[in-house]
Structures are given as C-alpha cells and as structure tokens.
Design a protein around this motif. Structure first.
Motif, PDB file in Angstrom:
ATOM      1  N   MET A 121       4.013  12.309  29.561  1.00  0.00           N
ATOM      2  CA  MET A 121       4.297  12.991  28.291  1.00  0.00           C
ATOM      3  C   MET A 121       5.021  12.052  27.317  1.00  0.00           C
ATOM      4  N   ALA A 122       4.621  12.125  26.098  1.00  0.00           N
ATOM      5  CA  ALA A 122       5.183  11.187  25.106  1.00  0.00           C
ATOM      6  C   ALA A 122       6.566  11.632  24.624  1.00  0.00           C
ATOM      7  N   GLN A 123       7.361  10.659  24.214  1.00  0.00           N
ATOM      8  CA  GLN A 123       8.598  11.007  23.510  1.00  0.00           C
ATOM      9  C   GLN A 123       8.251  11.243  22.040  1.00  0.00           C
ATOM     10  N   LEU A 124       8.752  12.362  21.535  1.00  0.00           N
ATOM     11  CA  LEU A 124       8.488  12.715  20.144  1.00  0.00           C
ATOM     12  C   LEU A 124       9.388  11.890  19.221  1.00  0.00           C
ATOM     13  N   ILE A 125       8.806  11.289  18.211  1.00  0.00           N
ATOM     14  CA  ILE A 125       9.610  10.590  17.203  1.00  0.00           C
ATOM     15  C   ILE A 125       9.926  11.618  16.119  1.00  0.00           C
ATOM     16  N   ASN A 126      11.177  12.025  16.111  1.00  0.00           N
ATOM     17  CA  ASN A 126      11.563  13.133  15.234  1.00  0.00           C
ATOM     18  C   ASN A 126      11.952  12.597  13.844  1.00  0.00           C
ATOM     19  N   GLY A 127      10.967  12.536  12.968  1.00  0.00           N
ATOM     20  CA  GLY A 127      11.188  11.993  11.630  1.00  0.00           C
ATOM     21  C   GLY A 127      12.175  12.825  10.827  1.00  0.00           C
ATOM     22  N   ARG A 128      12.135  14.122  11.036  1.00  0.00           N
ATOM     23  CA  ARG A 128      13.043  15.008  10.287  1.00  0.00           C
ATOM     24  C   ARG A 128      14.498  14.706  10.630  1.00  0.00           C
ATOM     25  N   GLU A 129      14.752  14.607  11.945  1.00  0.00           N
ATOM     26  CA  GLU A 129      16.130  14.369  12.405  1.00  0.00           C
ATOM     27  C   GLU A 129      16.624  12.991  11.940  1.00  0.00           C
ATOM     28  N   LEU A 130      15.762  11.987  12.098  1.00  0.00           N
ATOM     29  CA  LEU A 130      16.142  10.635  11.674  1.00  0.00           C
ATOM     30  C   LEU A 130      16.398  10.604  10.169  1.00  0.00           C
ATOM     31  N   ALA A 131      15.529  11.271   9.416  1.00  0.00           N
ATOM     32  CA  ALA A 131      15.685  11.311   7.951  1.00  0.00           C
ATOM     33  C   ALA A 131      17.015  11.993   7.593  1.00  0.00           C
ATOM     34  N   ASP A 132      17.343  13.081   8.266  1.00  0.00           N
ATOM     35  CA  ASP A 132      18.609  13.782   7.977  1.00  0.00           C
ATOM     36  C   ASP A 132      19.810  12.878   8.248  1.00  0.00           C
ATOM     37  N   ASN A 133      19.744  12.156   9.372  1.00  0.00           N
ATOM     38  CA  ASN A 133      20.865  11.250   9.709  1.00  0.00           C
ATOM     39  C   ASN A 133      21.015  10.151   8.662  1.00  0.00           C
ATOM     40  N   LEU A 134      19.886   9.571   8.278  1.00  0.00           N
ATOM     41  CA  LEU A 134      19.945   8.491   7.282  1.00  0.00           C
ATOM     42  C   LEU A 134      20.424   9.028   5.935  1.00  0.00           C
ATOM     43  N   GLN A 135      19.962  10.222   5.584  1.00  0.00           N
ATOM     44  CA  GLN A 135      20.372  10.796   4.290  1.00  0.00           C
ATOM     45  C   GLN A 135      21.866  11.093   4.274  1.00  0.00           C
ATOM     46  N   MET A 190       8.676   1.671   9.810  1.00  0.00           N
ATOM     47  CA  MET A 190       9.420   0.562  10.435  1.00  0.00           C
ATOM     48  C   MET A 190      10.813   1.038  10.867  1.00  0.00           C
ATOM     49  N   LYS A 191      11.420   1.911  10.064  1.00  0.00           N
ATOM     50  CA  LYS A 191      12.743   2.463  10.431  1.00  0.00           C
ATOM     51  C   LYS A 191      12.632   3.296  11.711  1.00  0.00           C
ATOM     52  N   MET A 192      11.502   3.980  11.865  1.00  0.00           N
ATOM     53  CA  MET A 192      11.303   4.769  13.092  1.00  0.00           C
ATOM     54  C   MET A 192      11.227   3.851  14.312  1.00  0.00           C
ATOM     55  N   PHE A 193      10.468   2.761  14.179  1.00  0.00           N
ATOM     56  CA  PHE A 193      10.371   1.817  15.306  1.00  0.00           C
ATOM     57  C   PHE A 193      11.768   1.314  15.674  1.00  0.00           C
ATOM     58  N   GLU A 194      12.551   1.007  14.631  1.00  0.00           N
ATOM     59  CA  GLU A 194      13.897   0.475  14.849  1.00  0.00           C
ATOM     60  C   GLU A 194      14.757   1.524  15.568  1.00  0.00           C
ATOM     61  N   ALA A 195      14.736   2.740  15.045  1.00  0.00           N
ATOM     62  CA  ALA A 195      15.614   3.787  15.588  1.00  0.00           C
ATOM     63  C   ALA A 195      15.256   4.138  17.033  1.00  0.00           C
ATOM     64  N   TYR A 196      13.988   4.079  17.352  1.00  0.00           N
ATOM     65  CA  TYR A 196      13.554   4.435  18.710  1.00  0.00           C
ATOM     66  C   TYR A 196      13.394   3.205  19.615  1.00  0.00           C
ATOM     67  N   GLU A 197      13.901   2.077  19.108  1.00  0.00           N
ATOM     68  CA  GLU A 197      13.884   0.820  19.879  1.00  0.00           C
ATOM     69  C   GLU A 197      12.489   0.494  20.408  1.00  0.00           C
ATOM     70  N   ILE A 198      11.529   0.630  19.523  1.00  0.00           N
ATOM     71  CA  ILE A 198      10.151   0.262  19.874  1.00  0.00           C
ATOM     72  C   ILE A 198       9.948  -1.184  19.405  1.00  0.00           C
ATOM     73  N   HIS A 199       9.833  -2.078  20.367  1.00  0.00           N
ATOM     74  CA  HIS A 199       9.737  -3.503  20.032  1.00  0.00           C
ATOM     75  C   HIS A 199       8.292  -3.878  19.740  1.00  0.00           C
ATOM     76  N   LEU A 200       8.110  -4.665  18.693  1.00  0.00           N
ATOM     77  CA  LEU A 200       6.750  -4.938  18.217  1.00  0.00           C
ATOM     78  C   LEU A 200       6.282  -6.351  18.531  1.00  0.00           C
ATOM     79  N   THR A 257       4.407  10.595  16.686  1.00  0.00           N
ATOM     80  CA  THR A 257       5.034  11.343  15.579  1.00  0.00           C
ATOM     81  C   THR A 257       4.293  12.667  15.392  1.00  0.00           C
ATOM     82  N   PRO A 258       5.024  13.739  15.162  1.00  0.00           N
ATOM     83  CA  PRO A 258       4.367  15.021  14.879  1.00  0.00           C
ATOM     84  C   PRO A 258       3.991  15.118  13.397  1.00  0.00           C
TER      85      PRO A 258
END
Ligand code: NAP
Length: 283
Positions: free
Chosen positions: A1-15, A145-155, A255-256
């Motif tokens: 099962m995949a880990q969900l990248i929660n854009g809403r939550e990350l956006a709220d934290n950054l905002q 790119m911010k999502m990759f950074e926040a979820y420690e997805i190395h490219l 991402t959902p």
C-alpha cells in the motif's frame, strides 16, 4: 500500500510558516502585495482566484483582484499591467489564463516585469530555469518538488517520466527533476508504447488532463506517482489523471486528487510573492 502524499496538510503547514514570516515583515513596515488579473468571467478561473484570495488572507498577503470585461482591448490590458509594474505596493502580478482569443497571451506574459512574475511564466524566468539559475518557478512543478523534499523522496539517479509537455507543468517539471539529478523522460501524445515506457520509471508525474489515464499497467511496483490532472468524471466529481484505485496498491507514494498537487500550487504562489517582496524591498 502506498503512502499518501498529503498536499493539503503540507500546504497548511507551509502557509502557517509563511503567515509567521509575513507578520515579521509587517513589523518591519513591509507588506507583501499581489494583484491578480481576471479577464472575463470564466467560472473555473473565478474559483482558482477565490482560492488564491483565501490563501492570501490566511497568510496576510494583501491581494487585489482586477476583473476586466472579456472585451477589454489588448492595449488596455497591457497598460493596466504596466501600471502595476510601476506600483511599489504590489510585488507580484498574476494574469489568470486562459485569456480571450483576441488577446495575445505571449505579449501579456512578456509585459509583466520578470521581478513581479510570481507565476514564473515570463520567458526570462523560464530561461533562467533552463540555465539552472532559477529565480521564480512555475508554481505547480515547484510545489511537487516541495512534496518530494517533505516526504524525503530522493531523486538522484532515479528514472522519472513526465507525461505531458505543457509550458506551465510538463516542461518546467522535467527541468526541476533534471536539476535534482534524475534521469528524465518526457512523454506526450506522440509517444509510442507509453505504458511500457512509464513502467520503467521510478517516478511518474502525470499532467495530461484525462481522467483515469494512468492505469496499473503504467506503474512498476514501488514507483512514486504524482497526479497533476484535474478532471471531472461523468458525475462531475473531481478526479486526477491516475486511476487511484488500481495504482495505489502498486505505488510507494501517491498524491490524491483532490488535496494533492492543487493546494501546493497555490501555496507556492504565496511563497513566491513573499520572496519577490523581499527581493524588491531589501535588495
Ligand atoms: P495541456 O497544456 O493540455 O497539456 C497536456 C499534455 O498532455 C500535452 O503535452 C499533451 O501532448 C499530453 N497528452 C495528451 N494526450 C496524451 C496521451 N494520450 N498520451 C500522452 N500524452 C498526452 O495541460 P496542462 O496545462 O499541463 O494540464 C494538465 C492537467 O493538469 C490538466 O488536467 C490541468 O487541469 C491540470 N493542472 C493542474 C494543476 C494543479 O495545480 N493541480 C495545475 C496546472 C494544470 P501534446 O503536447 O503532444 O499535445
């Protein structure tokens, strides 16, 4: 099962971080300002602009919407842009696209002072991105790119495929992935045997604009799947490009839609308005 990248939550934290930063700026007498140009009354554009206004208010950015009738002349619109180019109270200028057919979009984007181009679409900013000297970036790829950074997805060394080659998403996305040392494939409507090609990728970014386009046949076990698409299904429900039900069990991260890439796009617009403000006020 995949880990969900929660854009809403990350956006709220950054905002929230941005709100604190804007508070500090205001104490120094600096008030970040953004003007958004809307030509006509396209309902989708109006919704995007409303969401931008909500985010601006939350963060404390002064935002103005200039709504012009759809028959405004190109000359008049260019003059309005010039007015804001010269207004020190506004650090960011955004023209909501698409524009009516009689207005040359390229001319309009060129008219925005590159320093105030918080959408990153001005050829100067696009060129800087290509040269690896980015200043303002297109907001959607920047948010990813911010999502990759926040979820420690190395490219580094990963094979990334970007499906779609628009100027606002696909092309800049590929450049940003390249800058992080991914090996990038760009796919488009002429690409042959796309599912087999995508299946080789460690990272898939889909920006096609077709619901359920990316099926499980596109995805290798453990791939990271980023869905930029914003589509409606037959019942009017918002869906992405990715068939989430099929793909999610195979992906490592996904991402959902909604609450994925969308909130991050607006958040990056806010961030780039603050950055443009600091550059204009303190340099
Ligand atoms: P666009 O300008 O319409 O470009 C679509 C791209 O998809 C084109 O490059 C096209 O190829 C390619 N394509 C179309 N059919 C294809 C196929 N069968 N196989 C492979 N590639 C195919 O789209 P866009 O502006 O980048 O937007 C894409 C999607 O993202 C839309 O749903 C849009 O609403 C959404 N979006 C979301 C956000 C957000 O914040 N969430 C932001 C921007 C856009 P060709 O170049 O060969 O025609």
């Amino acid at each position: 099962m995949a880990q969900l990248i929660n854009g809403r939550e990350l956006a709220d934290n950054l905002q929230e971080q941005m709100r604190l930063e804007v508070d500090v700026l205001k104490k120094q007498g600096v008030f970040p300002g953004l003007v958004v140009f809307l030509v006509g009354d396209d309902p989708a554009s109006k919704t995007y602009i409303k969401n931008k206004e909500i985010a601006s208010q939350k963060i404390g950015i002064q935002s103005t919407v200039e709504n012009y009738p759809s028959d405004i002349s190109e000359e008049k619109l260019l003059a309005e842009i010039e007015k804001y180019n010269n207004d020190p109270n506004y650090h960011g200028i955004l023209v909501q696209l698409p524009l009516p057919g009689h207005i040359d979009e390229e001319k309009v984007l060129l008219a925005i002072d590159p320093k105030k181009d918080v959408d990153g679409f001005h050829p100067m900013n696009m060129g800087k991105l290509l040269l690896g000297q980015p200043q303002t970036l297109p907001c959607t790829p920047y948010g990813i790119m911010k999502m990759f950074e926040a979820y420690e997805i190395h490219l580094e060394g990963k094979h990334a495929i970007v499906i779609g080659r628009s100027n606002i998403v696909g092309k800049p996305m590929a450049q940003l992935l390249l800058a992080k040392n991914a090996t990038v494939t760009m796919a488009h409507s002429h690409t042959k045997d796309l599912p087999a090609l995508a299946k080789q990728a460690d990272v898939i970014v889909s920006a096609v604009g077709k619901g359920n386009f990316v099926t499980k046949d596109f995805v290798k076990e453990g791939a990271v799947v980023i869905d930029v698409g914003m589509n409606r299904d037959e019942n009017g429900k918002r869906i992405g490009d990715v068939n989430f039900v099929e793909v999610e069990p195979k992906a490592s991260f996904i991402t959902p839609v909604p609450k994925g890439v969308g909130p991050m796009t607006i958040t990056m617009l806010m961030q780039q308005t603050i950055e443009a403000c600091k550059r204009q006020e303190f340099n």
